[in-house]
Enzyme design. Structure first.
Site, PDB file in Angstrom:
ATOM      1  N   TYR A 171       1.214  -1.513  -0.144  1.00 17.94           N
ATOM      2  CA  TYR A 171      -0.227   0.192   0.143  1.00 17.94           C
ATOM      3  C   TYR A 171       0.930   0.945   0.190  1.00 17.94           C
ATOM      4  CZ  TYR A 171      -3.940  -2.510   0.360  1.00 17.94           C
ATOM      5  OH  TYR A 171      -4.926  -4.353  -0.192  1.00 17.94           O
ATOM      6  N   ASN A 193     -17.133   0.679 -20.540  1.00 20.31           N
ATOM      7  CA  ASN A 193     -16.199   0.374 -20.172  1.00 20.31           C
ATOM      8  C   ASN A 193     -15.679  -0.191 -21.547  1.00 20.31           C
ATOM      9  OD1 ASN A 193     -15.164  -2.259 -18.197  1.00 20.31           O
ATOM     10  ND2 ASN A 193     -14.316  -3.264 -20.475  1.00 20.31           N
ATOM     11  N   GLN A 238     -14.911   2.517  -6.384  1.00 17.61           N
ATOM     12  CA  GLN A 238     -14.464   0.915  -5.767  1.00 17.61           C
ATOM     13  C   GLN A 238     -13.158   1.205  -5.438  1.00 17.61           C
ATOM     14  OE1 GLN A 238     -16.306  -3.384  -7.338  1.00 17.61           O
ATOM     15  NE2 GLN A 238     -15.662  -1.696  -8.985  1.00 17.61           N
ATOM     16  N   ASN A 239     -12.704   2.450  -6.393  1.00 15.22           N
ATOM     17  CA  ASN A 239     -10.886   2.901  -6.871  1.00 15.22           C
ATOM     18  C   ASN A 239     -11.204   3.353  -5.231  1.00 15.22           C
ATOM     19  OD1 ASN A 239     -11.486   2.063  -9.106  1.00 15.22           O
ATOM     20  ND2 ASN A 239     -11.859   3.545  -9.802  1.00 15.22           N
ATOM     21  N   VAL A 240      -9.824   3.040  -4.505  1.00 15.26           N
ATOM     22  CA  VAL A 240      -8.750   3.339  -3.946  1.00 15.26           C
ATOM     23  C   VAL A 240      -7.906   4.678  -3.630  1.00 15.26           C
ATOM     24  CG1 VAL A 240      -9.233   1.320  -2.520  1.00 15.26           C
ATOM     25  CG2 VAL A 240      -6.808   2.223  -3.782  1.00 15.26           C
ATOM     26  N   HIS A 253     -14.552   0.709  -1.069  1.00 16.20           N
ATOM     27  CA  HIS A 253     -13.343  -0.161  -0.941  1.00 16.20           C
ATOM     28  C   HIS A 253     -12.402   0.620  -0.004  1.00 16.20           C
ATOM     29  CE1 HIS A 253     -14.480  -3.360  -4.028  1.00 16.20           C
ATOM     30  NE2 HIS A 253     -15.763  -3.309  -3.018  1.00 16.20           N
TER      31      HIS A 253
HETATM   32  C1  BV8 Z   1     -18.106  -8.655   1.546  1.00 14.29           C
HETATM   33  C2  BV8 Z   1      -9.554  -2.965  -1.505  1.00 14.29           C
HETATM   34  C3  BV8 Z   1     -19.673  -9.789   2.401  1.00 14.29           C
HETATM   35  C4  BV8 Z   1      -8.170  -3.302  -1.781  1.00 14.29           C
HETATM   36  C5  BV8 Z   1     -11.003  -4.087  -2.928  1.00 14.29           C
HETATM   37  C6  BV8 Z   1     -17.840 -16.113  -3.882  1.00 14.29           C
HETATM   38  C7  BV8 Z   1     -18.680 -15.282  -4.691  1.00 14.29           C
HETATM   39  C8  BV8 Z   1     -19.634 -13.960  -4.648  1.00 14.29           C
HETATM   40  C9  BV8 Z   1     -18.919 -13.241  -3.393  1.00 14.29           C
HETATM   41  C10 BV8 Z   1     -17.798 -14.095  -3.272  1.00 14.29           C
HETATM   42  C11 BV8 Z   1     -17.728 -14.863  -3.369  1.00 14.29           C
HETATM   43  N1  BV8 Z   1     -16.141 -15.372  -2.384  1.00 14.29           N
HETATM   44  C12 BV8 Z   1     -15.931 -14.638  -2.091  1.00 14.29           C
HETATM   45  C13 BV8 Z   1     -16.760 -13.569  -1.955  1.00 14.29           C
HETATM   46  C14 BV8 Z   1     -16.536 -11.818  -1.448  1.00 14.29           C
HETATM   47  C15 BV8 Z   1     -15.425 -11.460  -2.382  1.00 14.29           C
HETATM   48  C16 BV8 Z   1     -15.818 -11.318  -3.410  1.00 14.29           C
HETATM   49  O1  BV8 Z   1     -16.178 -10.513  -4.715  1.00 14.29           O
HETATM   50  N2  BV8 Z   1     -15.012 -11.569  -4.061  1.00 14.29           N
HETATM   51  C17 BV8 Z   1     -14.243 -11.941  -5.579  1.00 14.29           C
HETATM   52  C18 BV8 Z   1     -12.932 -12.319  -6.061  1.00 14.29           C
HETATM   53  C19 BV8 Z   1     -15.120 -13.027  -5.770  1.00 14.29           C
HETATM   54  N3  BV8 Z   1     -15.823 -10.376  -2.006  1.00 14.29           N
HETATM   55  C20 BV8 Z   1     -15.787  -9.187  -0.288  1.00 14.29           C
HETATM   56  O2  BV8 Z   1     -15.051  -9.769   0.759  1.00 14.29           O
HETATM   57  C21 BV8 Z   1     -16.195  -7.834  -0.223  1.00 14.29           C
HETATM   58  N4  BV8 Z   1     -17.056  -7.854   1.163  1.00 14.29           N
HETATM   59  O3  BV8 Z   1     -18.294  -9.925   0.799  1.00 14.29           O
HETATM   60  O4  BV8 Z   1     -18.400  -8.978   2.285  1.00 14.29           O
HETATM   61  C22 BV8 Z   1     -20.283  -7.861   2.229  1.00 14.29           C
HETATM   62  C23 BV8 Z   1     -21.322  -8.279   1.185  1.00 14.29           C
HETATM   63  C24 BV8 Z   1     -22.056  -7.098   1.435  1.00 14.29           C
HETATM   64  C25 BV8 Z   1     -22.624  -6.523   2.239  1.00 14.29           C
HETATM   65  C26 BV8 Z   1     -21.565  -6.543   3.158  1.00 14.29           C
HETATM   66  C27 BV8 Z   1     -21.128  -7.648   3.561  1.00 14.29           C
HETATM   67  C28 BV8 Z   1     -15.181  -6.848   0.201  1.00 14.29           C
HETATM   68  C29 BV8 Z   1     -13.979  -6.846  -1.773  1.00 14.29           C
HETATM   69  C30 BV8 Z   1     -13.188  -5.773  -1.512  1.00 14.29           C
HETATM   70  C31 BV8 Z   1     -12.332  -6.019  -1.762  1.00 14.29           C
HETATM   71  N5  BV8 Z   1     -10.900  -4.722  -1.705  1.00 14.29           N
HETATM   72  N6  BV8 Z   1      -9.791  -3.236  -3.702  1.00 14.29           N
HETATM   73  C32 BV8 Z   1      -7.089  -2.701  -2.536  1.00 14.29           C
HETATM   74  O5  BV8 Z   1      -8.110  -1.665  -3.649  1.00 14.29           O
HETATM   75  O6  BV8 Z   1      -6.493  -2.951  -2.521  1.00 14.29           O
HETATM   76  S1  BV8 Z   1     -11.803  -5.149  -4.540  1.00 14.29           S
HETATM   77  C33 BV8 Z   1     -10.327  -4.884  -5.918  1.00 14.29           C
HETATM   78  O7  BV8 Z   1     -11.554  -4.879  -7.110  1.00 14.29           O
HETATM   79  C34 BV8 Z   1     -10.805  -3.026  -6.106  1.00 14.29           C
HETATM   80  O8  BV8 Z   1     -11.369  -2.384  -5.194  1.00 14.29           O
HETATM   81  C35 BV8 Z   1     -11.221  -3.126  -7.626  1.00 14.29           C
HETATM   82  O9  BV8 Z   1     -11.346  -2.042  -8.000  1.00 14.29           O
HETATM   83  C36 BV8 Z   1     -12.380  -4.453  -7.489  1.00 14.29           C
HETATM   84  C37 BV8 Z   1     -12.892  -4.628  -8.719  1.00 14.29           C
HETATM   85  O10 BV8 Z   1     -12.273  -4.460  -9.743  1.00 14.29           O
HETATM   86  P1  BV8 Z   1     -12.265  -3.834 -10.537  1.00 14.29           P
HETATM   87  O11 BV8 Z   1     -12.429  -2.468 -10.340  1.00 14.29           O
HETATM   88  O12 BV8 Z   1     -13.063  -4.132 -11.461  1.00 14.29           O
HETATM   89  O13 BV8 Z   1     -10.885  -4.053 -11.800  1.00 14.29           O
HETATM   90  P2  BV8 Z   1     -10.718  -4.671 -12.633  1.00 14.29           P
HETATM   91  O14 BV8 Z   1      -9.141  -4.790 -12.985  1.00 14.29           O
HETATM   92  O15 BV8 Z   1     -11.110  -6.161 -12.283  1.00 14.29           O
HETATM   93  O16 BV8 Z   1     -11.029  -4.475 -14.680  1.00 14.29           O
HETATM   94  C38 BV8 Z   1     -11.163  -3.651 -14.282  1.00 14.29           C
HETATM   95  C39 BV8 Z   1     -12.215  -2.474 -16.194  1.00 14.29           C
HETATM   96  O17 BV8 Z   1     -11.756  -1.797 -16.400  1.00 14.29           O
HETATM   97  C40 BV8 Z   1     -12.093  -4.100 -16.564  1.00 14.29           C
HETATM   98  O18 BV8 Z   1     -13.100  -4.471 -16.923  1.00 14.29           O
HETATM   99  C41 BV8 Z   1     -11.192  -3.104 -17.694  1.00 14.29           C
HETATM  100  O19 BV8 Z   1     -12.024  -3.963 -19.368  1.00 14.29           O
HETATM  101  C42 BV8 Z   1     -11.340  -2.360 -17.939  1.00 14.29           C
HETATM  102  N7  BV8 Z   1     -10.798  -0.639 -18.739  1.00 14.29           N
HETATM  103  C43 BV8 Z   1      -9.250  -1.034 -18.152  1.00 14.29           C
HETATM  104  N8  BV8 Z   1      -8.837  -0.353 -18.985  1.00 14.29           N
HETATM  105  C44 BV8 Z   1      -9.508   0.867 -19.547  1.00 14.29           C
HETATM  106  C45 BV8 Z   1     -10.899  -0.165 -18.862  1.00 14.29           C
HETATM  107  N9  BV8 Z   1     -11.841   0.536 -19.256  1.00 14.29           N
HETATM  108  C46 BV8 Z   1     -12.779   1.386 -19.864  1.00 14.29           C
HETATM  109  N10 BV8 Z   1     -11.275   1.930 -20.234  1.00 14.29           N
HETATM  110  C47 BV8 Z   1      -9.915   1.724 -19.776  1.00 14.29           C
HETATM  111  N11 BV8 Z   1      -9.081   2.388 -19.954  1.00 14.29           N
END
Ligand code: BV8
Length: 235
Positions: free
Chosen positions: A52, A204, A87-89, A112
């Site tokens: 971080y 996107n 979702q961005n930090v 987040h």
């Molecule tokens: C929770 C901080 C309970 C850290 C982050 C199974 C099924 C469902 C859920 C789960 C499961 N197993 C576990 C879970 C829960 C889990 C989860 O979802 N896991 C996933 C991996 C399956 N979630 C959690 O644990 C969350 N908590 O569920 O608590 C609860 C629920 C509800 C209510 C109360 C309690 C907590 C999740 C938070 C984790 N922390 N960030 C850090 O930043 O270091 S998540 C992290 O991923 C970031 O925040 C990030 O923003 C987020 C998502 O990623 P994206 O932003 O989408 O980024 P990515 O690279 O994936 O995609 C980029 C996109 O941009 C792409 O589509 C690409 O095409 C596009 N792109 C690229 N360039 C461009 C572009 N678009 C336009 N222009 C461009 N130039």
């Protein structure tokens, strides 16, 4: 008209902030479990703090791009409620809206957490934190507390969920920008918006796996696609 916008790492990509799941993504060098979970922090606080610290330092090298600025320009003119959930930090949305003050119906939520904030592990107090954070950083808020990044890790509850769910239940337009839809509960927001009868739009680089859940898709780099789409809205 009530608007909810969700953004992910893709909106900051053209500012030079790496996304998470691209080949050069942030997590390529690290497993999620090692750097973005409470277990990873407990196991190796120095590794997590270094992960971080590097990202916090990098904020000095990046600036808001045309997509961040287009959202700020809209927020300055929007007549209804406008909730921007990121979702961005990083602080790129914050800086864009500081340069162009929003109308009163606007709110920005970092669901987040934020790189530029720290949290006391004992009191839960959150405070601004712009410098590096050591693995054994003592908390100014509690004699036995340490400082951790104010970041929501996997397995932890995202921030302001009740507020976000209320806004989704009353929104007329839901726009998802630059997120892969890989992380919940953010990935489920489109379902809540659809249930409220909102028009749903995905912006996107290319269609995501959840594209079929949206009424419309606008594809291309955010710095082009976002300003173009927002220009079609009447505030
Ligand atoms: C929770 C901080 C309970 C850290 C982050 C199974 C099924 C469902 C859920 C789960 C499961 N197993 C576990 C879970 C829960 C889990 C989860 O979802 N896991 C996933 C991996 C399956 N979630 C959690 O644990 C969350 N908590 O569920 O608590 C609860 C629920 C509800 C209510 C109360 C309690 C907590 C999740 C938070 C984790 N922390 N960030 C850090 O930043 O270091 S998540 C992290 O991923 C970031 O925040 C990030 O923003 C987020 C998502 O990623 P994206 O932003 O989408 O980024 P990515 O690279 O994936 O995609 C980029 C996109 O941009 C792409 O589509 C690409 O095409 C596009 N792109 C690229 N360039 C461009 C572009 N678009 C336009 N222009 C461009 N130039």
């Amino acid at each position: 008209m009530n608007l909810v916008v969700l953004t992910g790492a893709g909106i900051s990509a053209e500012s030079g902030v790496p996304t998470f799941r691209a080949s050069d993504g942030l997590w390529c060098g690290h497993r999620i479990e090692d750097v973005a979970t409470p277990e990873g922090y407990a196991a190796d606080p120095a590794l997590v703090q270094d992960f971080y610290n590097r990202r916090r330092r990098q904020l000095a090298e990046v600036r808001p791009n045309a997509a961040h600025r287009a959202l700020a320009d809209l927020a300055a003119r929007w007549a209804g409620d406008f909730l921007l959930v990121t979702q961005n930090v990083d602080d790129l949305h914050d800086r864009a809206h500081a340069d162009t003050p929003p109308a009163e119906g606007f709110e920005l939520i970092h669901m987040h957490g934020e790189l530029l904030k720290g949290r006391c592990t004992r009191s839960g107090a959150v405070m601004d934190w712009t410098g590096d954070m050591a693995a054994d950083q003592a908390s100014p808020h509690h004699p036995q507390g340490w400082m951790r990044p104010h970041i929501v890790w996997f397995g932890e509850t995202p921030l302001e969920m009740a507020r976000i769910e209320r806004a989704l239940a009353h929104c007329d337009l839901f726009v998802s920008i630059g997120t892969s839809g890989a992380v919940y509960p953010a990935a489920g927001f489109v379902d809540l918006a659809r249930r409220a009868g909102a028009r749903t739009v995905e912006i996107n680089l290319e269609p995501t796996a959840d594209a079929r859940l949206f009424d419309e898709g606008v594809y291309g780099p955010a710095t082009q696609a976002v300003p173009a789409f927002l220009d079609t809205l009447t505030p």
